[in-house]
Design a protein around this motif. Sequence first.
Motif, PDB file in Angstrom:
ATOM      1  N   ASP A  18      -9.296  -0.733  -8.094  1.00 12.60           N
ATOM      2  CA  ASP A  18      -7.907  -0.604  -8.562  1.00 12.60           C
ATOM      3  C   ASP A  18      -7.050   0.121  -7.534  1.00 12.60           C
ATOM      4  O   ASP A  18      -5.914  -0.279  -7.277  1.00 12.60           O
ATOM      5  CB  ASP A  18      -7.856   0.141  -9.903  1.00 12.60           C
ATOM      6  N   ALA A  19      -7.586   1.179  -6.949  1.00 13.94           N
ATOM      7  CA  ALA A  19      -6.831   1.937  -5.940  1.00 13.94           C
ATOM      8  C   ALA A  19      -6.546   1.072  -4.722  1.00 13.94           C
ATOM      9  O   ALA A  19      -5.452   1.131  -4.158  1.00 13.94           O
ATOM     10  CB  ALA A  19      -7.609   3.189  -5.539  1.00 13.94           C
ATOM     11  N   ILE A  20      -7.514   0.256  -4.317  1.00 15.91           N
ATOM     12  CA  ILE A  20      -7.321  -0.629  -3.166  1.00 15.91           C
ATOM     13  C   ILE A  20      -6.244  -1.666  -3.458  1.00 15.91           C
ATOM     14  O   ILE A  20      -5.320  -1.860  -2.665  1.00 15.91           O
ATOM     15  CB  ILE A  20      -8.650  -1.311  -2.768  1.00 15.91           C
ATOM     16  N   PHE A  21      -6.344  -2.327  -4.615  1.00 21.55           N
ATOM     17  CA  PHE A  21      -5.345  -3.335  -4.956  1.00 21.55           C
ATOM     18  C   PHE A  21      -3.958  -2.728  -5.122  1.00 21.55           C
ATOM     19  O   PHE A  21      -2.965  -3.320  -4.707  1.00 21.55           O
ATOM     20  CB  PHE A  21      -5.747  -4.098  -6.219  1.00 21.55           C
ATOM     21  N   LYS A  22      -3.892  -1.539  -5.712  1.00 23.48           N
ATOM     22  CA  LYS A  22      -2.594  -0.865  -5.863  1.00 23.48           C
ATOM     23  C   LYS A  22      -2.011  -0.536  -4.494  1.00 23.48           C
ATOM     24  O   LYS A  22      -0.822  -0.737  -4.246  1.00 23.48           O
ATOM     25  CB  LYS A  22      -2.761   0.401  -6.699  1.00 23.48           C
ATOM     26  N   ALA A  23      -2.858  -0.053  -3.593  1.00 26.30           N
ATOM     27  CA  ALA A  23      -2.395   0.285  -2.245  1.00 26.30           C
ATOM     28  C   ALA A  23      -1.908  -0.958  -1.504  1.00 26.30           C
ATOM     29  O   ALA A  23      -0.919  -0.901  -0.773  1.00 26.30           O
ATOM     30  CB  ALA A  23      -3.504   0.971  -1.460  1.00 26.30           C
ATOM     31  N   LEU A  24      -2.587  -2.070  -1.683  1.00 22.26           N
ATOM     32  CA  LEU A  24      -2.219  -3.301  -0.986  1.00 22.26           C
ATOM     33  C   LEU A  24      -1.051  -4.033  -1.644  1.00 22.26           C
ATOM     34  O   LEU A  24      -0.513  -4.977  -1.074  1.00 22.26           O
ATOM     35  CB  LEU A  24      -3.425  -4.248  -0.910  1.00 22.26           C
ATOM     36  N   GLY A  25      -0.644  -3.576  -2.826  1.00 20.52           N
ATOM     37  CA  GLY A  25       0.415  -4.243  -3.570  1.00 20.52           C
ATOM     38  C   GLY A  25       1.822  -3.986  -3.046  1.00 20.52           C
ATOM     39  O   GLY A  25       2.775  -4.574  -3.543  1.00 20.52           O
ATOM     40  N   ASP A  26       1.948  -3.151  -2.047  1.00 20.67           N
ATOM     41  CA  ASP A  26       3.267  -2.818  -1.510  1.00 20.67           C
ATOM     42  C   ASP A  26       3.382  -3.323  -0.071  1.00 20.67           C
ATOM     43  O   ASP A  26       2.498  -3.087   0.748  1.00 20.67           O
ATOM     44  CB  ASP A  26       3.454  -1.300  -1.544  1.00 20.67           C
ATOM     45  N   SER A  27       4.476  -3.999   0.227  1.00 15.89           N
ATOM     46  CA  SER A  27       4.647  -4.594   1.560  1.00 15.89           C
ATOM     47  C   SER A  27       4.725  -3.539   2.662  1.00 15.89           C
ATOM     48  O   SER A  27       4.247  -3.772   3.777  1.00 15.89           O
ATOM     49  CB  SER A  27       5.875  -5.500   1.598  1.00 15.89           C
ATOM     50  N   THR A  28       5.309  -2.388   2.382  1.00  9.47           N
ATOM     51  CA  THR A  28       5.380  -1.326   3.398  1.00  9.47           C
ATOM     52  C   THR A  28       3.985  -0.824   3.735  1.00  9.47           C
ATOM     53  O   THR A  28       3.661  -0.611   4.906  1.00  9.47           O
ATOM     54  CB  THR A  28       6.264  -0.157   2.916  1.00  9.47           C
ATOM     55  N   ARG A  29       3.141  -0.645   2.726  1.00 10.08           N
ATOM     56  CA  ARG A  29       1.774  -0.190   2.993  1.00 10.08           C
ATOM     57  C   ARG A  29       0.984  -1.244   3.768  1.00 10.08           C
ATOM     58  O   ARG A  29       0.182  -0.906   4.635  1.00 10.08           O
ATOM     59  CB  ARG A  29       1.080   0.188   1.683  1.00 10.08           C
ATOM     60  N   ARG A  30       1.247  -2.508   3.503  1.00  6.08           N
ATOM     61  CA  ARG A  30       0.578  -3.561   4.285  1.00  6.08           C
ATOM     62  C   ARG A  30       1.050  -3.539   5.739  1.00  6.08           C
ATOM     63  O   ARG A  30       0.247  -3.730   6.658  1.00  6.08           O
ATOM     64  CB  ARG A  30       0.794  -4.931   3.640  1.00  6.08           C
ATOM     65  N   LEU A  31       2.331  -3.271   5.960  1.00  2.97           N
ATOM     66  CA  LEU A  31       2.837  -3.136   7.335  1.00  2.97           C
ATOM     67  C   LEU A  31       2.190  -1.948   8.034  1.00  2.97           C
ATOM     68  O   LEU A  31       1.857  -2.021   9.224  1.00  2.97           O
ATOM     69  CB  LEU A  31       4.357  -2.971   7.346  1.00  2.97           C
ATOM     70  N   ILE A  32       2.013  -0.854   7.313  1.00  2.19           N
ATOM     71  CA  ILE A  32       1.346   0.316   7.890  1.00  2.19           C
ATOM     72  C   ILE A  32      -0.062  -0.059   8.329  1.00  2.19           C
ATOM     73  O   ILE A  32      -0.485   0.268   9.439  1.00  2.19           O
ATOM     74  CB  ILE A  32       1.328   1.486   6.878  1.00  2.19           C
ATOM     75  N   LEU A  33      -0.790  -0.773   7.474  1.00  2.00           N
ATOM     76  CA  LEU A  33      -2.151  -1.192   7.842  1.00  2.00           C
ATOM     77  C   LEU A  33      -2.131  -2.159   9.022  1.00  2.00           C
ATOM     78  O   LEU A  33      -3.005  -2.098   9.889  1.00  2.00           O
ATOM     79  CB  LEU A  33      -2.866  -1.821   6.645  1.00  2.00           C
ATOM     80  N   ASP A  34      -1.137  -3.040   9.073  1.00  2.00           N
ATOM     81  CA  ASP A  34      -1.002  -3.949  10.222  1.00  2.00           C
ATOM     82  C   ASP A  34      -0.844  -3.154  11.513  1.00  2.00           C
ATOM     83  O   ASP A  34      -1.503  -3.452  12.517  1.00  2.00           O
ATOM     84  CB  ASP A  34       0.212  -4.882  10.054  1.00  2.00           C
ATOM     85  N   GLU A  35       0.026  -2.169  11.482  1.00  2.00           N
ATOM     86  CA  GLU A  35       0.251  -1.356  12.677  1.00  2.00           C
ATOM     87  C   GLU A  35      -1.000  -0.567  13.062  1.00  2.00           C
ATOM     88  O   GLU A  35      -1.340  -0.474  14.239  1.00  2.00           O
ATOM     89  CB  GLU A  35       1.440  -0.406  12.480  1.00  2.00           C
ATOM     90  N   LEU A  36      -1.684  -0.012  12.074  1.00  2.00           N
ATOM     91  CA  LEU A  36      -2.891   0.751  12.372  1.00  2.00           C
ATOM     92  C   LEU A  36      -4.031  -0.148  12.850  1.00  2.00           C
ATOM     93  O   LEU A  36      -4.880   0.288  13.625  1.00  2.00           O
ATOM     94  CB  LEU A  36      -3.337   1.554  11.143  1.00  2.00           C
ATOM     95  N   SER A  37      -4.042  -1.408  12.423  1.00  2.00           N
ATOM     96  CA  SER A  37      -5.096  -2.310  12.876  1.00  2.00           C
ATOM     97  C   SER A  37      -4.867  -2.763  14.318  1.00  2.00           C
ATOM     98  O   SER A  37      -5.809  -3.106  15.020  1.00  2.00           O
ATOM     99  CB  SER A  37      -5.227  -3.525  11.952  1.00  2.00           C
ATOM    100  N   GLU A  38      -3.609  -2.744  14.769  1.00  2.00           N
ATOM    101  CA  GLU A  38      -3.298  -3.120  16.154  1.00  2.00           C
ATOM    102  C   GLU A  38      -3.684  -2.042  17.146  1.00  2.00           C
ATOM    103  O   GLU A  38      -3.970  -2.321  18.304  1.00  2.00           O
ATOM    104  CB  GLU A  38      -1.800  -3.421  16.304  1.00  2.00           C
ATOM    105  N   ARG A  39      -3.654  -0.795  16.707  1.00  4.09           N
ATOM    106  CA  ARG A  39      -3.971   0.342  17.576  1.00  4.09           C
ATOM    107  C   ARG A  39      -5.113   1.115  16.933  1.00  4.09           C
ATOM    108  O   ARG A  39      -5.237   1.148  15.714  1.00  4.09           O
ATOM    109  CB  ARG A  39      -2.759   1.274  17.698  1.00  4.09           C
ATOM    110  N   ASN A  40      -5.947   1.731  17.720  1.00  2.00           N
ATOM    111  CA  ASN A  40      -7.057   2.497  17.165  1.00  2.00           C
ATOM    112  C   ASN A  40      -6.583   3.738  16.422  1.00  2.00           C
ATOM    113  O   ASN A  40      -7.110   4.083  15.378  1.00  2.00           O
ATOM    114  CB  ASN A  40      -8.038   2.904  18.265  1.00  2.00           C
ATOM    115  N   GLU A  41      -5.591   4.423  16.972  1.00  2.00           N
ATOM    116  CA  GLU A  41      -5.085   5.655  16.381  1.00  2.00           C
ATOM    117  C   GLU A  41      -3.583   5.741  16.592  1.00  2.00           C
ATOM    118  O   GLU A  41      -3.082   5.344  17.643  1.00  2.00           O
ATOM    119  CB  GLU A  41      -5.730   6.884  17.028  1.00  2.00           C
ATOM    120  N   LEU A  42      -2.887   6.241  15.574  1.00  2.00           N
ATOM    121  CA  LEU A  42      -1.452   6.491  15.694  1.00  2.00           C
ATOM    122  C   LEU A  42      -1.139   7.828  15.044  1.00  2.00           C
ATOM    123  O   LEU A  42      -1.734   8.185  14.031  1.00  2.00           O
ATOM    124  CB  LEU A  42      -0.635   5.412  14.958  1.00  2.00           C
ATOM    125  N   THR A  43      -0.201   8.540  15.624  1.00  2.00           N
ATOM    126  CA  THR A  43       0.309   9.731  14.950  1.00  2.00           C
ATOM    127  C   THR A  43       1.361   9.279  13.950  1.00  2.00           C
ATOM    128  O   THR A  43       1.846   8.132  14.001  1.00  2.00           O
ATOM    129  CB  THR A  43       0.950  10.712  15.947  1.00  2.00           C
TER     130      THR A  43
END
Length: 103
Positions: A18-43
């Motif tokens: 449920d926590a995973i689906f809730k987290a993925l249910g928002d487009s901004t959070r998906r963009l955050i994951l997209d950005e983090l997947s492109e780079r190993n680490e971000l501040t």
Amino acid sequence: MTSNQIVAYNRLMDLDKDAIFKALGDSTRRLILDELSERNELTLYELTARLVMKHNLSITRQAITKHLNMLEDAGLVISKRKGKYRVLMFNKEPLKNLLKGWV
């Protein structure tokens, strides 16, 4: 395992899902994951800059922090301190575990 332990474990697994689906249910959070997947680490600063410049989001660091807290609660983002900075990393394991049952 006793039947009570199995029931408790299954409830915990459902909460994780449920926590995973809730987290993925928002487009901004998906963009955050997209950005983090492109780079190993971000501040947080680097992530904010990328979201604002690359995706034209008008979002504050405080709002991003709230999104990150939800992603961390779901286990999708891991943060650690490096000196005075908080470094963010994408953790793909919860998604892999989630899909194991279906794929």
